[in-house]
Each structure stands twice: as C-alpha cells, then as structure tokens.
Design a protein around this motif. Structure first.
Motif, PDB file in Angstrom:
ATOM      1  N   ASP A   1       5.564  14.583 -20.771  1.00 24.79           N
ATOM      2  CA  ASP A   1       5.629  13.718 -22.170  1.00 24.79           C
ATOM      3  C   ASP A   1       6.988  13.616 -22.978  1.00 24.79           C
ATOM      4  OD1 ASP A   1       5.045  12.065 -24.104  1.00 24.79           O
ATOM      5  OD2 ASP A   1       3.320  13.186 -25.010  1.00 24.79           O
ATOM      6  N   GLY A   2       7.751  12.271 -22.614  1.00 26.10           N
ATOM      7  CA  GLY A   2       8.727  12.177 -23.150  1.00 26.10           C
ATOM      8  C   GLY A   2       8.726  11.023 -24.129  1.00 26.10           C
ATOM      9  N   MET A   3       7.503  10.729 -24.766  1.00 26.24           N
ATOM     10  CA  MET A   3       7.584   9.862 -25.734  1.00 26.24           C
ATOM     11  C   MET A   3       7.927   9.890 -27.266  1.00 26.24           C
ATOM     12  SD  MET A   3       6.895   7.124 -24.067  1.00 26.24           S
ATOM     13  CE  MET A   3       6.404   5.804 -25.148  1.00 26.24           C
ATOM     14  N   GLU A   4       7.894  11.263 -27.452  1.00 25.79           N
ATOM     15  CA  GLU A   4       8.096  11.827 -28.771  1.00 25.79           C
ATOM     16  C   GLU A   4       9.737  12.098 -28.707  1.00 25.79           C
ATOM     17  OE1 GLU A   4       6.467  15.130 -31.995  1.00 25.79           O
ATOM     18  OE2 GLU A   4       5.403  14.587 -30.215  1.00 25.79           O
ATOM     19  N   ASP A   5      10.309  11.766 -30.021  1.00 27.57           N
ATOM     20  CA  ASP A   5      11.762  12.482 -30.154  1.00 27.57           C
ATOM     21  C   ASP A   5      11.468  13.969 -30.771  1.00 27.57           C
ATOM     22  OD1 ASP A   5      14.362  12.928 -30.644  1.00 27.57           O
ATOM     23  OD2 ASP A   5      14.452  11.315 -32.050  1.00 27.57           O
ATOM     24  N   ILE A   6      11.884  14.914 -29.918  1.00 29.78           N
ATOM     25  CA  ILE A   6      11.852  16.234 -30.361  1.00 29.78           C
ATOM     26  C   ILE A   6      13.220  17.008 -30.228  1.00 29.78           C
ATOM     27  CG2 ILE A   6       9.507  16.514 -29.093  1.00 29.78           C
ATOM     28  CD1 ILE A   6      11.022  17.983 -26.638  1.00 29.78           C
ATOM     29  N   GLY A   7      14.359  15.815 -30.453  1.00 29.51           N
ATOM     30  CA  GLY A   7      15.550  16.390 -30.870  1.00 29.51           C
ATOM     31  C   GLY A   7      16.357  16.761 -29.443  1.00 29.51           C
ATOM     32  N   LEU A   8      15.732  16.699 -28.316  1.00 35.82           N
ATOM     33  CA  LEU A   8      16.396  16.948 -27.040  1.00 35.82           C
ATOM     34  C   LEU A   8      16.415  15.661 -26.338  1.00 35.82           C
ATOM     35  CD1 LEU A   8      13.928  20.001 -26.222  1.00 35.82           C
ATOM     36  CD2 LEU A   8      16.424  20.250 -27.219  1.00 35.82           C
ATOM     37  N   ALA A   9      17.389  15.664 -25.188  1.00 31.03           N
ATOM     38  CA  ALA A   9      17.500  14.526 -24.307  1.00 31.03           C
ATOM     39  C   ALA A   9      16.259  13.885 -23.988  1.00 31.03           C
ATOM     40  CB  ALA A   9      18.421  14.781 -23.180  1.00 31.03           C
ATOM     41  N   GLY A  10      15.484  14.782 -23.413  1.00 31.92           N
ATOM     42  CA  GLY A  10      14.012  14.296 -22.797  1.00 31.92           C
ATOM     43  C   GLY A  10      12.845  14.923 -23.498  1.00 31.92           C
ATOM     44  N   GLY A  11      11.844  14.564 -23.046  1.00 29.33           N
ATOM     45  CA  GLY A  11      10.563  15.298 -23.808  1.00 29.33           C
ATOM     46  C   GLY A  11      10.453  16.668 -23.510  1.00 29.33           C
ATOM     47  N   ASN A  12      11.142  17.091 -22.231  1.00 29.80           N
ATOM     48  CA  ASN A  12      11.165  18.733 -22.092  1.00 29.80           C
ATOM     49  C   ASN A  12      12.791  18.857 -21.773  1.00 29.80           C
ATOM     50  OD1 ASN A  12       8.152  19.363 -21.922  1.00 29.80           O
ATOM     51  ND2 ASN A  12       8.378  17.436 -20.848  1.00 29.80           N
ATOM     52  N   ALA A  13      13.257  20.067 -21.732  1.00 31.29           N
ATOM     53  CA  ALA A  13      14.564  20.345 -21.394  1.00 31.29           C
ATOM     54  C   ALA A  13      14.349  21.800 -20.286  1.00 31.29           C
ATOM     55  CB  ALA A  13      15.332  20.701 -22.563  1.00 31.29           C
ATOM     56  N   SER A  14      15.133  21.437 -19.207  1.00 32.01           N
ATOM     57  CA  SER A  14      15.012  22.382 -18.129  1.00 32.01           C
ATOM     58  C   SER A  14      13.634  22.795 -17.890  1.00 32.01           C
ATOM     59  CB  SER A  14      15.942  23.627 -18.679  1.00 32.01           C
ATOM     60  OG  SER A  14      17.338  23.052 -18.439  1.00 32.01           O
ATOM     61  N   LEU A  15      12.742  21.776 -17.546  1.00 31.58           N
ATOM     62  CA  LEU A  15      11.341  22.182 -17.192  1.00 31.58           C
ATOM     63  C   LEU A  15      11.310  22.098 -15.681  1.00 31.58           C
ATOM     64  CD1 LEU A  15       8.516  22.596 -17.790  1.00 31.58           C
ATOM     65  CD2 LEU A  15       8.183  20.145 -17.775  1.00 31.58           C
ATOM     66  N   PHE A  16      10.966  23.380 -15.141  1.00 31.30           N
ATOM     67  CA  PHE A  16      10.729  23.503 -13.438  1.00 31.30           C
ATOM     68  C   PHE A  16       9.333  23.341 -13.190  1.00 31.30           C
ATOM     69  CE2 PHE A  16      14.442  25.274 -15.102  1.00 31.30           C
ATOM     70  CZ  PHE A  16      15.535  24.835 -14.178  1.00 31.30           C
ATOM     71  N   LEU A  17       8.789  22.304 -12.337  1.00 32.45           N
ATOM     72  CA  LEU A  17       7.672  22.389 -11.922  1.00 32.45           C
ATOM     73  C   LEU A  17       7.500  22.641 -10.535  1.00 32.45           C
ATOM     74  CD1 LEU A  17       4.967  21.292 -13.138  1.00 32.45           C
ATOM     75  CD2 LEU A  17       5.285  18.945 -12.132  1.00 32.45           C
ATOM     76  N   ARG A  18       7.088  23.610  -9.632  1.00 31.12           N
ATOM     77  CA  ARG A  18       7.089  24.049  -8.447  1.00 31.12           C
ATOM     78  C   ARG A  18       5.750  24.331  -7.830  1.00 31.12           C
ATOM     79  NH1 ARG A  18      10.687  28.340 -10.224  1.00 31.12           N
ATOM     80  NH2 ARG A  18       9.433  29.775  -8.687  1.00 31.12           N
ATOM     81  N   ASP A  19       5.733  23.728  -6.813  1.00 31.18           N
ATOM     82  CA  ASP A  19       4.527  23.991  -5.651  1.00 31.18           C
ATOM     83  C   ASP A  19       3.022  23.755  -6.231  1.00 31.18           C
ATOM     84  OD1 ASP A  19       6.264  25.101  -3.742  1.00 31.18           O
ATOM     85  OD2 ASP A  19       6.023  27.092  -4.890  1.00 31.18           O
ATOM     86  N   CYS A  20       2.909  22.542  -7.265  1.00 32.73           N
ATOM     87  CA  CYS A  20       1.961  22.330  -7.946  1.00 32.73           C
ATOM     88  C   CYS A  20       1.195  21.143  -7.030  1.00 32.73           C
ATOM     89  CB  CYS A  20       2.172  21.761  -9.303  1.00 32.73           C
ATOM     90  SG  CYS A  20       2.958  23.152 -10.330  1.00 32.73           S
ATOM     91  N   ASN A  21      -0.084  20.760  -7.434  1.00 29.39           N
ATOM     92  CA  ASN A  21      -0.978  19.842  -6.762  1.00 29.39           C
ATOM     93  C   ASN A  21      -1.894  19.392  -7.601  1.00 29.39           C
ATOM     94  OD1 ASN A  21      -3.718  19.544  -5.441  1.00 29.39           O
ATOM     95  ND2 ASN A  21      -2.386  19.753  -3.628  1.00 29.39           N
ATOM     96  N   ALA A  22      -2.232  18.148  -7.443  1.00 27.04           N
ATOM     97  CA  ALA A  22      -3.108  17.313  -8.065  1.00 27.04           C
ATOM     98  C   ALA A  22      -3.986  16.316  -6.931  1.00 27.04           C
ATOM     99  CB  ALA A  22      -2.468  16.139  -8.911  1.00 27.04           C
ATOM    100  N   THR A  23      -5.157  16.681  -7.010  1.00 30.92           N
ATOM    101  CA  THR A  23      -6.197  16.182  -5.954  1.00 30.92           C
ATOM    102  C   THR A  23      -7.332  15.602  -6.587  1.00 30.92           C
ATOM    103  OG1 THR A  23      -5.603  17.828  -4.522  1.00 30.92           O
ATOM    104  CG2 THR A  23      -7.425  16.858  -3.973  1.00 30.92           C
ATOM    105  N   VAL A  24      -7.840  14.304  -5.912  1.00 30.82           N
ATOM    106  CA  VAL A  24      -9.168  13.754  -6.291  1.00 30.82           C
ATOM    107  C   VAL A  24     -10.189  13.770  -5.064  1.00 30.82           C
ATOM    108  CG1 VAL A  24     -10.165  11.588  -6.774  1.00 30.82           C
ATOM    109  CG2 VAL A  24      -7.970  12.293  -8.181  1.00 30.82           C
ATOM    110  N   GLY A  25     -11.232  14.399  -5.572  1.00 32.21           N
ATOM    111  CA  GLY A  25     -12.470  14.141  -4.214  1.00 32.21           C
ATOM    112  C   GLY A  25     -13.755  13.797  -5.055  1.00 32.21           C
ATOM    113  N   GLY A  26     -14.529  13.556  -4.349  1.00 30.49           N
ATOM    114  CA  GLY A  26     -15.828  13.135  -4.581  1.00 30.49           C
ATOM    115  C   GLY A  26     -15.985  11.872  -5.031  1.00 30.49           C
ATOM    116  N   ASP A  27     -16.539  11.464  -6.122  1.00 28.79           N
ATOM    117  CA  ASP A  27     -16.428   9.982  -6.665  1.00 28.79           C
ATOM    118  C   ASP A  27     -16.343   9.973  -8.341  1.00 28.79           C
ATOM    119  OD1 ASP A  27     -16.875   7.319  -6.995  1.00 28.79           O
ATOM    120  OD2 ASP A  27     -19.107   7.208  -6.806  1.00 28.79           O
TER     121      ASP A  27
END
Length: 548
Positions: free
Chosen positions: A273-299
């Motif tokens: 989330d980078g919508m809020e001004d938190i005093g940094l360039a982005g909504g996060n700073a040096s955020l490392f997201l590694r080997d993560c997964n998002a999946t949808v199944g069923g209905d």
C-alpha cells in the motif's frame, strides 16, 4: 521487594538443603542459583513480588496474582505447558532466564473453539519478548496485535488445515483482521517504528465467511521486521503491507476458495500500500518479498482477484519468485498518478520484479498502469501462462517513465487452444518500455502496441501449432520505436510478421529474424503498412524496414 506469597510451598533446593522445606522470608530473595519447587495447589501473590531464583512448577500448581500486583521472575522457570498464572495481576518475565513463554501459562486453550485465547496470548506477549505456539488451533474473538519491539512469535507450521498439523490463529469474526503487527497509527518518525519484530510458521484463518476487506495479516509502521512461512486463507486481503522499512516477507501464502459474506467482493493476495504519505518515497521502503504465493481454488465467487497489488507509491520494493495460480490478475502495479500527485516523483522508482510465475491467470498476468514520468521498473525473467478466458499476459496502460522486460516466457497454449484471443504483450497509451529477449509462444495475438512512444522490442514470437489471422506484431498510432523479432512457427501460421497501422511515425523494423515459412505470404509478408505489403528493404517517409 516485599514477598506476598502466603502459601508455604516454595522449597529451595541447594547444597545441603535438598528435601528440606523452607518458607520464604519476607523481604528476602533466594539466591539466583537456588531452585524452588512449587507443588500442586494455589499460591497467592498479594503484593509486588520479585523472585531471582529458578522455579520448578509441579503439575497442578498455579500462582494467583491479586489485582494491582506484579510477579517478576528473574531466574528460570520450568513448568508444564498449561495454565499456571491466575488472577488479574501481571507477570513480568522480561528480565528472566526463560528462553520463551507459552500462552497456555495464562490460559490459552489449544484446540478449544469454545474458549477465547486472545487475552492469554496478549498477556504472554506482554510478559516475555519470545512466544512459542503449539502445533494446534488458537481461537480469537478479535484481532491479535503485536506492537512491542524485538518481539518474536513462532508457531510450529503454516500449511496445516486441521488441529495439530501446524499452528493456526483463527478469528471467530468475519470483519476483523486476524493479526496486526505494528501500531494502529503512524509514529512521528521511522526511528520510532517498532523494530525487529519476527513472526514465523503460523496459519491465519477464520471460522466464518469474510465480510469485506478483512485481512489475514496487516503489517504496518515497522522497522527491520521479518515475516516467514505465514499462510492467510479465506480473507478479503491475505497480506496488507504499509510503512514497512527494511522488512522481509518470505515464503508467505495467500489462498481463497470459499465465498465471502458479500457476493462478488474483491480479493487481494498481497497489497503493498503506497496510497498514504508516510514520509518515505513509497508506501514501504526496502521491502523484500521473496518466494511468496497467491492462489485461488474452488468457487469463491470473487471479482477482480489480484495476487499482488502495488498501489500508489511503490518505490523501494523488491519482488522475487512471486507465484500465482488461477488468479485473475497475477501482479498489478497501479501508480495512481493523479491521486498521489507529487509523491510520484520519488515514489515511482526502484521497483524490481524478478522471476515471477503467473500460472493460468484469467485476465492478465502482469499489469503496469497509470505511472508517472519518474517511473522506473525492472521486470526480469517473467513466466506467464494465460488461462482459457484471459485477455493478455503483460499489459502496459497509460504508463509513463521507463519499464524493461528482460527475458521471460509468455505461454498461450491453454488460451489459444480454447479459442481465446489473448495478447502476449499489450501496450496501450504507454511510453519508454524496453523488451529484450522476451519469448511469446502460441498466442492468437502475440504483440499489440497502440498509441505508444519511445519503445524498443527485441524478442521471439513462435506459434508451432496455432494458426492465427493476426500478425505476429501489430503497431498502431505509435512512434519513435524499433522492433526486431524472431518470428517462427508452423507453415503459414501468421498472415504477416509486422503490421503497421494508423498514424505511425519514426518506426524502424528489422525483419532479419522472420522465418518466411511461418508467413502466409512468404517473402512478401514481412511487413504490412496499412493495407499493403512493403518490400524489404524500404523507406516510406520516416518508417524504415530493413533486413534480409
């Protein structure tokens, strides 16, 4: 401090004292090397009490602490993993020799859906910086909050779907987040953010259908945090990150298979989330997201499902090996330029997406849209396999600045085999993109560029089996671009190599890599300008066609 233990049941054991009962002396502390035994029964603490020696708690022994009193243990503690602390008073283990605490000591009920374990877990977190959870279920009536610096919370596994197959925190409310790590409001400065919170090996679940955007994990306003092997199942948002500085999310999983309380609600696996001004360039700073997964199944009956959404100011984000399966849109970068205004100047740079795996997306694999002139994005080695109803593998839309795609594979067999017409790479009203070594296979519309400026496209387009009436590449109403493709496939699978349509200016096409066997018009079918094929080489105004 004055001792307030009124039961004669502490037995110090030391040299020459083994087996000798000795009641505590008011105002005195046992030496740190002495071990005291707490036998079965209730032992009451009526005033503030500090105990420096080690304590061995026998089964059936409990310590009842009166309201307003605090029991401070500075030695070691050996006790069964069940309730030993009773009453409304407090326990302080923060300066003890105890390596970690168990919420069961305060009454957490493993596997008991009829008992709320929230208060016990909160008390445990307040008493000791390290909390260990059993491989079982803990039911919570509301959001569990972790906001103390240097806290460590470890479970015993995050993929289990039943009790004693991993640790599950289960909220019994459809509108509450399961876990919030970080303060409710933004601290005055980054250095005031809680530091070094570490959470691992836990599944975040709920017992009722989610109602709205409730999350599995909301992580916000943290410095040097670490999240690893967490799963978030059946939420509106799996993981919501805001104001995370020098923080890692590793091997975390978002999953959705069941309908929520509202039909057609949106689903997000991960939100940066980078919508809020938190005093940094982005909504996060040096955020490392590694080997993560998002999946949808069923209905699950969701609309606009997105595996990873980066919204607003996305600077300083590093995404590696992110994977989605059967999610409508795998990765969406939505710069929201008009909404965040000047924050885009520094907030639309330094985004790196390395080796994403987007499998069977039903709308789009990777989308970059509405970015500012300051945008700089690197995408390396993407793999996107579009599903039967998908529209495109990669889409640039209203994109300003510069994005590059280096290497990667876009696979369209499932889509084209089902009669779909997905585009491999679609760029619309965009500029500044560079494509190098991208491989596009078996798409009905491999490349489509419309209203684009300042681009370079070098890559491979191959349809070994799928015959289409669309060109390998279409360039419409665009300018200041160069294209050099390897075009190959079965006999006559493409009507032409490149089709230039509309008002195009300053376009350079190199057809050296075109296999004439794959073109329905053979040597004459390299480039089509408007309604006619043009010879190679040729110059038509500022449109240059070259190659052999």
């Amino acid at each position: 401090m004055t001792q307030g233990i009124d039961r004669r049941a502490l037995f110090p054991i030391g040299a020459g004292l083994a087996g000798v009962a000795l009641a505590p002396v008011a105002g005195a502390q046992p030496p740190a090397h002495v071990t005291s035994i707490l036998e079965a029964g209730t032992h009451r603490i009526t005033t503030d009490t500090r105990w420096d020696g080690d304590i061995l708690v026998h089964p059936g022994a409990t310590i009842a602490i009166a309201p307003g009193a605090t029991l401070t243990l500075n030695g070691g503690l050996e006790a069964p993993v069940n309730r030993i602390f009773m009453g409304e008073g407090k326990v302080d283990l923060n300066q003890s020799h105890i390596p970690h605490a168990h919420p069961e000591w305060w009454g957490a009920a493993p596997g008991r859906g009829d008992i709320d374990s929230l208060a016990a877990i909160r008390a445990c977190l307040a008493a000791h910086p390290v909390m260990h959870l059993l491989p079982t279920d803990y039911y919570l009536s509301d959001t569990l909050v972790i906001d103390r610096p240097f806290a460590t919370v470890h479970g015993a596994g995050f993929r289990g779907t039943a009790g004693w197959r991993g640790t599950r925190l289960i909220v019994t409310n459809g509108q509450r987040d399961v876990l919030r790590v970080g303060p409710a409001t933004r601290p005055p400065s980054v250095n005031d953010y809680p530091q070094n919170i570490d959470v691992r090996h836990i599944a975040l679940c709920r017992t009722v259908p989610v109602d709205g955007p409730a999350t599995g994990l909301t992580a916000q306003f943290l410095l040097y945090a670490h999240f690893e092997q967490l799963s978030a199942a059946e939420h509106g948002v799996g993981f919501h990150a805001r104001g995370l500085v020098r923080t890692q999310m590793i091997d975390c999983i978002a999953f959705r298979s069941l309908p929520g309380a509202r039909k057609g609600e949106r689903w997000r696996g991960f939100v940066l989330d980078g919508m809020e001004d938190i005093g940094l360039a982005g909504g996060n700073a040096s955020l490392f997201l590694r080997d993560c997964n998002a999946t949808v199944g069923g209905d699950p009956g969701i609309s606009d499902g997105v595996g990873l959404l980066m919204e607003g100011a996305f600077a300083d984000s590093y995404i590696q090996n992110f994977e989605t399966t059967a999610v409508a849109s795998g990765i969406r970068v939505d710069g929201r330029s008009s909404q965040i205004g000047e924050r885009a100047r520094n907030g639309h740079v330094n985004l790196h997406i390395a080796m994403p795996i987007i499998d069977q997306c039903s709308d789009a694999g990777i989308v970059i849209r509405d970015t500012s002139e300051h945008m700089l994005i690197d995408i390396s080695e993407p793999y996107v396999a579009v599903g039967p109803s998908a529209n495109m593998a990669i889409h640039f839309h209203r994109m300003r600045g510069s994005a590059s795609v280096t290497g990667g594979q876009l696979i369209g067999m499932t889509n084209s085999g089902a009669g779909g017409d997905a585009v491999g790479l679609l760029a619309s009203d965009s500029e500044g993109f560079q494509i190098h070594g991208l491989k596009i296979m078996e798409h009905d519309r491999p490349l489509l560029l419309s209203a684009c400026q300042g681009f370079v496209v070098n890559g491979y387009v191959g349809n070994p089996s799928h015959r289409t009436n669309r060109p390998a590449a279409l360039i419409a109403n665009s300018g200041r671009g160069t294209m050099a493709l390897i075009v190959t496939g079965g006999k006559g699978v493409f009507p032409c190599g490149v089709h230039i349509d509309g008002n195009c200016r300053r376009i350079k096409i190199d057809v050296t890599g075109h296999d004439v066997m794959a073109l329905q018009n053979g040597h004459d079918g390299h480039v089509r300008l408007q309604e006619r094929f043009v010879p190679v080489p040729s110059r038509l105004g500022d449109i240059l066609v070259e190659g052999v």
